[in-house]
Design an enzyme around this catalytic site. Sequence first.
Site, PDB file in Angstrom:
ATOM      1  N   PRO A  63     -11.274  22.964  30.694  1.00  0.00           N
ATOM      2  CG  PRO A  63      -9.254  23.846  29.958  1.00  0.00           C
ATOM      3  CD  PRO A  63     -10.148  23.774  31.148  1.00  0.00           C
TER       4      PRO A  63
ATOM      5  CB  THR B 241      -9.456  17.401  23.941  1.00  0.00           C
ATOM      6  OG1 THR B 241      -8.615  18.548  23.943  1.00  0.00           O
ATOM      7  CG2 THR B 241      -9.489  16.807  22.548  1.00  0.00           C
TER       8      THR B 241
ATOM      9  CD  GLN C 255      -7.743  25.622  26.820  1.00  0.00           C
ATOM     10  OE1 GLN C 255      -7.977  24.668  26.068  1.00  0.00           O
ATOM     11  NE2 GLN C 255      -7.012  25.507  27.905  1.00  0.00           N
TER      12      GLN C 255
ATOM     13  CG  HIS D 153      -4.278  25.380  26.042  1.00  0.00           C
ATOM     14  ND1 HIS D 153      -3.457  25.074  27.101  1.00  0.00           N
ATOM     15  CD2 HIS D 153      -4.731  24.190  25.577  1.00  0.00           C
ATOM     16  CE1 HIS D 153      -3.411  23.756  27.248  1.00  0.00           C
ATOM     17  NE2 HIS D 153      -4.177  23.207  26.342  1.00  0.00           N
TER      18      HIS D 153
ATOM     19  CE1 TYR E 193      -1.104  19.724  22.695  1.00  0.00           C
ATOM     20  CE2 TYR E 193      -2.053  20.462  24.752  1.00  0.00           C
ATOM     21  CZ  TYR E 193      -1.879  19.477  23.804  1.00  0.00           C
ATOM     22  OH  TYR E 193      -2.464  18.250  23.957  1.00  0.00           O
TER      23      TYR E 193
ATOM     24  NE  ARG F  42      -5.440  24.084  32.442  1.00  0.00           N
ATOM     25  CZ  ARG F  42      -5.831  22.844  32.215  1.00  0.00           C
ATOM     26  NH1 ARG F  42      -6.022  22.425  30.981  1.00  0.00           N
ATOM     27  NH2 ARG F  42      -6.066  22.007  33.200  1.00  0.00           N
TER      28      ARG F  42
ATOM     29  N   GLY G 105     -12.305  18.425  35.618  1.00  0.00           N
ATOM     30  CA  GLY G 105     -12.440  17.886  34.277  1.00  0.00           C
ATOM     31  C   GLY G 105     -13.281  16.628  34.251  1.00  0.00           C
TER      32      GLY G 105
END
Length: 370
Positions: free
Chosen positions: A28, A30, A104, A179, A184, A231, A324
């Site tokens: 995943p 961003t 995600q 996630h 987070y 994750r 990634g």
Amino acid sequence: MDNTSNQALLKPIKVGDVSLKNRMVMAPLTRSRAEDAENAASDLHVKYYTQRAGAGLIISEGSQVSKQAVGYVNTAGIHSLAQIEGWKKVTDSVHKEGGKIFCQLWHVGRISHPDFHNGEKPWAPSAVNPNSQSFTPDGFKDTVDPHAMSLGEIKQTIGEFKQAAKNAVEAGFDGVEIHSSNGYLFHQFFNRSSNKRDDDYGGTIEKRAKFLFDVLEEVKKEVPEGRIGLRLNPSLHGVFGMEADEETIPTFEYIVKKLNAYNLAYVHMSEPFTDISDIDFLIGNIAEHFRPLYDGNLMINNGFDQKTGNKVISDKKADMVAYGKLFIANPDLPKRFAENAPLNEGDPDTYYQGGEKGYIDYPFLEEKEV
Ligand code: PHB
């Protein structure tokens, strides 16, 4: 280097209900390209993800489950009709190319800014400022003391994950990844430095993990367990506002062992993001430490290349590897590994910048040869 048939990364695998043609997962990422007012995936996303459909599995960029969940500018969401429609085009196109894609589900919690919330504070387990930064429409801004979520707000947020999972199914995703990583919202519940609660959601390891399991119980009402991934980043420390302590690894051990009761598609773990070798309460080899604790499929991420990726699988420390940066720069990464071909270099300046440059214009192998 081994040819295709001998590379562990290129062998198919069934994870839960989903058959993958190889064990190379697009992590995943961003990319801040959801630039319309709706934060919906666009035709640009369709092209970007379809180019990468050679991955055994694509995990979408973190997609906010609600307006409250956002913390970065131009990140895609999975809570509005326009967002579902945008993602539908992506999943259709990836499927036509023979790929598989999970959504995600993301909530940044306190790694946000009042600019995203009409001046109101972002939500978190407790009112502890992560002393980090949020990527707002006006650039990076320092985070603030967040608002400590009430029990009602926790319940609401659990419901938002359930709804987002339902939306992901409607949008045609093959599954979802929760996630619960990288500092987070879930991670903010897990760690003592960010969770000072003394109710059902804080105090002990079990209670700090409760939010995750409450969400999982709701999400599985919408998505079969065999299509859910999750994750975790146990050794995150000093970045993304996260401070670990001696209860952190035991917390993650508890979580991973408890996940054995679910037939998930996979658990996705990250090796440390920073050098933690001088911190004796953290673990520097996540796959090796957690592999014996988890009965299901383990996906590992962070810093792997062709050689170390093949090795971690043949050594039976993981079942899949998520790449990634290598997938950003090499849309046909599995083909390049299969042919032991050279790799393109990524351009970090375009990772989070908008538009096509550095997003859909990395050359494929054939194009390079002409
Ligand atoms: C980032 O944008 O740097 C980012 C976002 C989500 C993550 C990790 C990093 O989980």
